[in-house]
Design a protein around this motif. Structure first.
Motif, PDB file in Angstrom:
ATOM      1  N   ASN A   2      36.226  26.237  -3.093  1.00  0.00           N
ATOM      2  CA  ASN A   2      35.432  25.595  -4.138  1.00  0.00           C
ATOM      3  C   ASN A   2      35.183  24.112  -3.878  1.00  0.00           C
ATOM      4  N   ARG A   3      35.908  23.502  -2.949  1.00  0.00           N
ATOM      5  CA  ARG A   3      35.673  22.086  -2.690  1.00  0.00           C
ATOM      6  C   ARG A   3      34.296  21.833  -2.066  1.00  0.00           C
ATOM      7  N   THR A   4      33.674  22.909  -1.556  1.00  0.00           N
ATOM      8  CA  THR A   4      32.342  22.755  -0.980  1.00  0.00           C
ATOM      9  C   THR A   4      31.254  22.862  -2.044  1.00  0.00           C
ATOM     10  N   LEU A   5      31.614  23.279  -3.248  1.00  0.00           N
ATOM     11  CA  LEU A   5      30.628  23.440  -4.306  1.00  0.00           C
ATOM     12  C   LEU A   5      30.317  22.095  -4.946  1.00  0.00           C
ATOM     13  N   ASN A   6      29.068  21.909  -5.284  1.00  0.00           N
ATOM     14  CA  ASN A   6      28.620  20.686  -5.936  1.00  0.00           C
ATOM     15  C   ASN A   6      28.476  20.976  -7.423  1.00  0.00           C
ATOM     16  N   PHE A   7      29.473  20.617  -8.204  1.00  0.00           N
ATOM     17  CA  PHE A   7      29.498  20.970  -9.616  1.00  0.00           C
ATOM     18  C   PHE A   7      28.510  20.124 -10.415  1.00  0.00           C
ATOM     19  N   ASN A   8      27.961  20.788 -11.477  1.00  0.00           N
ATOM     20  CA  ASN A   8      27.081  20.123 -12.441  1.00  0.00           C
ATOM     21  C   ASN A   8      25.850  19.495 -11.786  1.00  0.00           C
ATOM     22  N   LYS A   9      25.401  20.147 -10.741  1.00  0.00           N
ATOM     23  CA  LYS A   9      24.149  19.807 -10.064  1.00  0.00           C
ATOM     24  C   LYS A   9      23.377  21.107  -9.870  1.00  0.00           C
ATOM     25  N   PRO A  10      22.060  21.032  -9.692  1.00  0.00           N
ATOM     26  CA  PRO A  10      21.310  22.267  -9.441  1.00  0.00           C
ATOM     27  C   PRO A  10      21.913  23.059  -8.286  1.00  0.00           C
ATOM     28  N   TRP A  11      22.223  24.295  -8.542  1.00  0.00           N
ATOM     29  CA  TRP A  11      22.855  25.188  -7.577  1.00  0.00           C
ATOM     30  C   TRP A  11      21.844  26.221  -7.082  1.00  0.00           C
ATOM     31  N   ILE A  12      21.241  26.953  -8.006  1.00  0.00           N
ATOM     32  CA  ILE A  12      20.140  27.865  -7.681  1.00  0.00           C
ATOM     33  C   ILE A  12      18.963  27.454  -8.561  1.00  0.00           C
ATOM     34  N   LEU A  13      17.880  27.030  -7.935  1.00  0.00           N
ATOM     35  CA  LEU A  13      16.769  26.431  -8.661  1.00  0.00           C
ATOM     36  C   LEU A  13      15.973  27.464  -9.453  1.00  0.00           C
ATOM     37  N   GLN A  14      15.500  27.031 -10.602  1.00  0.00           N
ATOM     38  CA  GLN A  14      14.595  27.806 -11.458  1.00  0.00           C
ATOM     39  C   GLN A  14      15.129  29.199 -11.778  1.00  0.00           C
ATOM     40  N   ARG A  15      16.403  29.238 -12.085  1.00  0.00           N
ATOM     41  CA  ARG A  15      17.008  30.497 -12.515  1.00  0.00           C
ATOM     42  C   ARG A  15      17.758  30.230 -13.824  1.00  0.00           C
ATOM     43  N   ALA A  16      17.116  30.602 -14.921  1.00  0.00           N
ATOM     44  CA  ALA A  16      17.706  30.415 -16.246  1.00  0.00           C
ATOM     45  C   ALA A  16      18.606  31.597 -16.607  1.00  0.00           C
ATOM     46  N   ASP A  17      19.455  31.397 -17.609  1.00  0.00           N
ATOM     47  CA  ASP A  17      20.340  32.453 -18.105  1.00  0.00           C
ATOM     48  C   ASP A  17      21.170  33.066 -16.967  1.00  0.00           C
ATOM     49  N   PRO A  18      21.791  32.245 -16.133  1.00  0.00           N
ATOM     50  CA  PRO A  18      22.453  32.774 -14.930  1.00  0.00           C
ATOM     51  C   PRO A  18      23.703  33.577 -15.257  1.00  0.00           C
ATOM     52  N   TYR A  19      23.889  34.634 -14.491  1.00  0.00           N
ATOM     53  CA  TYR A  19      25.059  35.487 -14.674  1.00  0.00           C
ATOM     54  C   TYR A  19      25.675  35.811 -13.314  1.00  0.00           C
ATOM     55  N   VAL A  20      26.968  35.574 -13.183  1.00  0.00           N
ATOM     56  CA  VAL A  20      27.698  35.885 -11.955  1.00  0.00           C
ATOM     57  C   VAL A  20      28.820  36.857 -12.276  1.00  0.00           C
ATOM     58  N   TYR A  21      28.897  37.912 -11.482  1.00  0.00           N
ATOM     59  CA  TYR A  21      29.954  38.909 -11.610  1.00  0.00           C
ATOM     60  C   TYR A  21      30.717  38.997 -10.295  1.00  0.00           C
ATOM     61  N   LYS A  22      32.039  38.905 -10.375  1.00  0.00           N
ATOM     62  CA  LYS A  22      32.893  39.067  -9.202  1.00  0.00           C
ATOM     63  C   LYS A  22      33.492  40.461  -9.241  1.00  0.00           C
ATOM     64  N   HIS A  23      33.157  41.282  -8.255  1.00  0.00           N
ATOM     65  CA  HIS A  23      33.586  42.679  -8.239  1.00  0.00           C
ATOM     66  C   HIS A  23      35.037  42.780  -7.754  1.00  0.00           C
ATOM     67  N   LYS A  24      35.612  43.946  -7.917  1.00  0.00           N
ATOM     68  CA  LYS A  24      37.015  44.172  -7.536  1.00  0.00           C
ATOM     69  C   LYS A  24      37.252  44.009  -6.042  1.00  0.00           C
ATOM     70  N   ASP A  25      36.190  44.138  -5.222  1.00  0.00           N
ATOM     71  CA  ASP A  25      36.334  43.940  -3.781  1.00  0.00           C
ATOM     72  C   ASP A  25      36.145  42.482  -3.361  1.00  0.00           C
ATOM     73  N   GLY A  26      35.970  41.582  -4.349  1.00  0.00           N
ATOM     74  CA  GLY A  26      35.821  40.163  -4.071  1.00  0.00           C
ATOM     75  C   GLY A  26      34.395  39.693  -3.873  1.00  0.00           C
TER      76      GLY A  26
END
Length: 315
Positions: A2-26
């Protein structure tokens, strides 16, 4: 990492209502509302960082006529009873504001390449004549103590309607077992800017408590987040089990250049830290109707926890 992630900055552009799911296989899966509101897309990667550049696959497109024919909004991907499900809202091609919640199902191993079938409108309980009969959207699903619950926003009233949040226990991935119970209505001024709105629920669990965030007000810079809290051992279908915060837990902050943060989901990074995925704007001025202005960007926030075991949302 996670240290490579840029928090509170645009991550994926023009994608509203974002949803991320982490599956049991990672593996991580990403979906969101498209600016064109005409399809459901999925991305897949082994890391949160990888989702940023992952191929985006269209798994379903809107109908040319009739239901599911306009305003395809806020898809979420869930894995229930050995199958994949996508919950989303859509209008009617002949009545674009007739927004209702719908369900897609995939029995294949990979939801990006598998076959999706339409299960139709989310089913209400047999004795429920109210749920999903009006403007309904933004459904999420969560599990607690072996039971699955469905939380959604629905407008009620006459004239200029009010969007409330409701909960029901699920009988199956596409039908409710219980009648609707209202969790929250826009009580406060920060929930009533532009429109009286509670929508976009998301669930975060920790140490026996359930934190349910939601979004409020119109979709411009007034958009903000509130929160409800319940004990996981309580009756989650009893409104009295949920405590509502008096003030928003996250809102526009000009000093950080973040405007209208909201409609979030929760996941964990590769190290097990709690991460919030949300959308926000980076410009204060909006040209035209904010609903159709495309520059709501998906962002990530690291969730911290205070000494009382409550989540802290901060830029």
């Amino acid at each position: 990492m996670n240290r490579t992630l840029n928090f509170n900055k645009p991550w994926i552009l023009q994608r509203a209502d974002p949803y991320v799911y982490k599956h049991k296989d990672g593996q991580y899966y990403f979906t969101a509302s498209l600016p064109s509101y005409d399809a459901v897309v999925l991305r897949k990667a082994s890391t949160l960082e990888g989702l940023q550049e992952a191929e985006e696959v269209t798994v379903w497109e809107k109908h040319e006529t009739g239901i599911m024919g306009a305003h395809i909004w806020a898809p979420e991907l869930h894995y229930l009873q050995g199958k994949w499900y996508i919950y989303f809202a859509g209008g009617n091609a002949d009545d674009i504001w007739a927004i209702r919640p719908y369900v897609l199902e995939c029995a294949d191993e990979d939801p990006l390449t598998g076959t999706w079938i339409e299960k139709g409108k989310m089913g209400s309980a047999d004795n429920d004549v109210f749920s999903f009969e009006g403007f309904s959207l933004d459904a999420t699903v969560f599990e607690s103590r072996g039971r699955h619950y469905y939380v959604w926003a629905e407008k009620v009233g006459v004239g200029r309607q009010i969007s409330n949040l409701y909960i029901g226990e699920m009988e199956s991935p596409f039908k409710l077992k219980s009648q609707q119970v209202m969790l929250t209505t826009p009580d406060y001024d920060w929930e009533r800017a532009g429109f009286w709105v509670n929508e976009g629920p998301a669930v975060l669990k920790k140490d026996g408590r359930i934190f349910l965030t939601y979004s409020a007000s119109d979709t411009g810079i007034n958009y903000c987040m509130g929160m409800l809290t319940a004990d996981e051992d309580s009756d989650l279908l009893d409104p009295g089990s949920w405590k509502k915060e008096r003030l928003p837990v996250m809102q526009t902050d000009e000093s950080y250049g973040i405007y209208g943060p909201g409609h979030n989901s929760f996941t964990k990074d590769e190290e097990g830290n709690d991460i919030m995925v949300y959308h926000a704007r980076i410009k204060k001025e909006i040209a035209g109707n904010p609903l159709y202005e495309p520059n709501r960007h998906a962002m990530l926030m690291r969730i911290n926890w205070n000494h009382n075991g409550r989540p802290v949302f901060g830029f």
